[in-house]
Design an enzyme around this catalytic site. Sequence first.
Site, PDB file in Angstrom:
ATOM      1  N   SER A 213     -77.063 -34.074 -70.059  1.00  0.00           N
ATOM      2  CA  SER A 213     -77.099 -35.262 -70.895  1.00  0.00           C
ATOM      3  C   SER A 213     -78.471 -35.934 -70.805  1.00  0.00           C
ATOM      4  O   SER A 213     -79.064 -36.000 -69.726  1.00  0.00           O
ATOM      5  CB  SER A 213     -76.002 -36.235 -70.438  1.00  0.00           C
ATOM      6  OG  SER A 213     -75.803 -37.199 -71.426  1.00  0.00           O
ATOM      7  N   GLY A 288     -72.356 -37.123 -77.561  1.00  0.00           N
ATOM      8  CA  GLY A 288     -71.842 -38.398 -77.048  1.00  0.00           C
ATOM      9  C   GLY A 288     -72.840 -39.500 -77.331  1.00  0.00           C
ATOM     10  O   GLY A 288     -72.715 -40.290 -78.266  1.00  0.00           O
ATOM     11  N   ASP A 341     -76.509 -43.194 -65.301  1.00  0.00           N
ATOM     12  CA  ASP A 341     -77.146 -42.513 -66.425  1.00  0.00           C
ATOM     13  C   ASP A 341     -78.674 -42.578 -66.338  1.00  0.00           C
ATOM     14  O   ASP A 341     -79.360 -42.286 -67.309  1.00  0.00           O
ATOM     15  CB  ASP A 341     -76.634 -43.140 -67.738  1.00  0.00           C
ATOM     16  CG  ASP A 341     -76.922 -42.271 -68.955  1.00  0.00           C
ATOM     17  OD1 ASP A 341     -76.934 -41.030 -68.806  1.00  0.00           O
ATOM     18  OD2 ASP A 341     -77.149 -42.827 -70.037  1.00  0.00           O
ATOM     19  N   CYS A 376     -72.170 -60.360 -55.919  1.00  0.00           N
ATOM     20  CA  CYS A 376     -72.795 -60.775 -54.659  1.00  0.00           C
ATOM     21  C   CYS A 376     -73.527 -59.632 -53.980  1.00  0.00           C
ATOM     22  O   CYS A 376     -73.933 -59.752 -52.826  1.00  0.00           O
ATOM     23  CB  CYS A 376     -71.716 -61.337 -53.728  1.00  0.00           C
ATOM     24  SG  CYS A 376     -70.992 -62.825 -54.417  1.00  0.00           S
ATOM     25  N   ASP A 377     -73.691 -58.503 -54.663  1.00  0.00           N
ATOM     26  CA  ASP A 377     -74.342 -57.350 -54.049  1.00  0.00           C
ATOM     27  C   ASP A 377     -75.803 -57.275 -54.505  1.00  0.00           C
ATOM     28  O   ASP A 377     -76.098 -57.428 -55.695  1.00  0.00           O
ATOM     29  CB  ASP A 377     -73.601 -56.080 -54.474  1.00  0.00           C
ATOM     30  CG  ASP A 377     -74.046 -54.870 -53.684  1.00  0.00           C
ATOM     31  OD1 ASP A 377     -75.124 -54.942 -53.040  1.00  0.00           O
ATOM     32  OD2 ASP A 377     -73.354 -53.848 -53.717  1.00  0.00           O
ATOM     33  N   TYR A 405     -72.624 -44.688 -72.232  1.00  0.00           N
ATOM     34  CA  TYR A 405     -72.364 -44.720 -70.783  1.00  0.00           C
ATOM     35  C   TYR A 405     -72.595 -46.119 -70.205  1.00  0.00           C
ATOM     36  O   TYR A 405     -73.282 -46.287 -69.201  1.00  0.00           O
ATOM     37  CB  TYR A 405     -73.201 -43.654 -70.074  1.00  0.00           C
ATOM     38  CG  TYR A 405     -72.978 -42.292 -70.682  1.00  0.00           C
ATOM     39  CD1 TYR A 405     -71.729 -41.694 -70.624  1.00  0.00           C
ATOM     40  CD2 TYR A 405     -73.983 -41.645 -71.387  1.00  0.00           C
ATOM     41  CE1 TYR A 405     -71.494 -40.473 -71.232  1.00  0.00           C
ATOM     42  CE2 TYR A 405     -73.761 -40.418 -71.999  1.00  0.00           C
ATOM     43  CZ  TYR A 405     -72.504 -39.844 -71.916  1.00  0.00           C
ATOM     44  OH  TYR A 405     -72.270 -38.646 -72.524  1.00  0.00           O
TER      45      TYR A 405
HETATM   46  C1  LIG Z   1     -68.178 -31.773 -71.672  1.00  0.00           C
HETATM   47  C2  LIG Z   1     -69.064 -32.833 -72.219  1.00  0.00           C
HETATM   48  N1  LIG Z   1     -69.296 -32.860 -73.543  1.00  0.00           N
HETATM   49  C3  LIG Z   1     -70.073 -33.796 -74.109  1.00  0.00           C
HETATM   50  C4  LIG Z   1     -70.673 -34.777 -73.347  1.00  0.00           C
HETATM   51  C5  LIG Z   1     -71.553 -35.782 -74.047  1.00  0.00           C
HETATM   52  O1  LIG Z   1     -72.872 -35.571 -73.669  1.00  0.00           O
HETATM   53  P1  LIG Z   1     -74.082 -36.356 -74.346  1.00  0.00           P
HETATM   54  O2  LIG Z   1     -73.791 -37.804 -74.267  1.00  0.00           O
HETATM   55  O3  LIG Z   1     -75.261 -35.963 -73.536  1.00  0.00           O
HETATM   56  O4  LIG Z   1     -74.209 -35.876 -75.757  1.00  0.00           O
HETATM   57  C6  LIG Z   1     -70.487 -34.777 -71.953  1.00  0.00           C
HETATM   58  C7  LIG Z   1     -71.140 -35.795 -71.126  1.00  0.00           C
HETATM   59  O5  LIG Z   1     -71.068 -35.778 -69.927  1.00  0.00           O
HETATM   60  C8  LIG Z   1     -69.660 -33.785 -71.384  1.00  0.00           C
HETATM   61  O6  LIG Z   1     -69.454 -33.727 -70.068  1.00  0.00           O
END
Ligand SMILES: Cc1ncc(COP(=O)(O)O)c(C=O)c1O
Length: 428
Positions: A213, A288, A341, A376-377, A405
């Site tokens: 990612s 994602g 991330d 508080c951390d 994320y």
């Molecule tokens: C199996 C799988 N597919 C897709 C994604 C999405 O990845 P990205 O946000 O890098 O496109 C992830 C992210 O961890 C994943 O584990």
Amino acid sequence: MRTELETIIINPPSNGAFFKTAPTSPDVDVYNRPISEVFQQRLDAITSQKWESDQENAFFVADLGEVLRQHFRWKSLLPRIEPFYDPMVVQLLASLGCGFDCASKQEIQQVLDVGVEASRIIYANPCKQASFIRYAAQQNVSRMTFDNAEELLKIKKYYPEAELVLRILTDDSMSLCQLGLKFGAPLHTVQHLLQTAKDLDLNVVGVSFHVGSGCLDENAFGDAVLLARNVFDQAKCMGYDFKLLDVGGGFPGADVKDGITFEKVAAVLGPIVDRLFPTDVRVIAEPGRYYVASAFTLTTNIIGRRTSNAVTESSEPATNPEYMYYVNDGMYGSFNCIIFDHQVVHPKVLLKDELFMFGQDVPEAQYESSVWGPTCDSIDCLNKSTRLPKLEPGDWLYYENMGAYTICAASQFNGFRKSEVLYTNTFC
Ligand SMILES: Cc1ncc(COP(=O)(O)O)c(C=O)c1O
């Protein structure tokens, strides 16, 4: 054919104020204004309702129009590859015809609940809980990934009719999050795994990979497709006839990192897929970050300020003050992306002395500053060293590109609630 949501978005309601539609859930209001106006309207409401409980909580503005723009950009640059989305902006993407890559029973349930058919889901977690496999079987979610022989035994026991996709290990050294540490069958194990599947009479239908990612090198996608071709060929020699290639995630979200862009990835990925795979092979992807990173902007209220060097050791006022700002979302909340991330976040001034500054430079002296979350951390630090004008408690900062994320992995440590999301749609 236009989907219902595209029709709504291309032909917005004429009253202009805001409309209710169903990209997230039927009860969510979606404005159709620029995000600056949504921020301004909420901040105006806050200042006129002084002292109402929780009124100055941090909040996101999510621009669904940005998700749509990303979708149409995908369709124009990678028309052959079908996006299967991580279920976050689920209903919007469902209405656009996307599929979904799910990691757990709950994600499968979430996607089924918005009316997506089981055939549009891939259960893309190579190590699955047994009862989740049973759930997938009950729901006819038949497509799922594996990368080890033990998983094959489990699938044989709980869902022997499943359509299996072999996740292979590819080079993820150019990515911010290297998923290969945890998943992916190395090339030398492929033959053994395919033979095990054959011996168990399981149905393997294709290959998947994830280049990691936050991938910073478009050539990683090309190299991975070459490896996948090699695995298709090995499988053919063993009597398989694979018809699915899943090119995973790793696509850039906002075009801000080290020159990587979606255009560069598409220019490598599209042609190599076309060259190496005949058209009867279905090609899907699991983007994602790509869809959501740039769609979400987070604003936080400055709840406290310390001048870390207010006086010198001889009790003189500091000539060059350094400020520590405390804001009401942090590392344990939406900013968990800093740890999980590997993100670096950049604060900008949204409201200063009741002046709305979205998208503007603040023409004032800048001071050495740090920004801290509300818990508080002391690990809860968002910016150890940055330059900001002198701000007061009650002013607001904002952070762009906060859609990937962030809120999905936020905790409520120390009792701080997850930040609310306001939706708008600037597509039209
Ligand atoms: C199996 C799988 N597919 C897709 C994604 C999405 O990845 P990205 O946000 O890098 O496109 C992830 C992210 O961890 C994943 O584990």
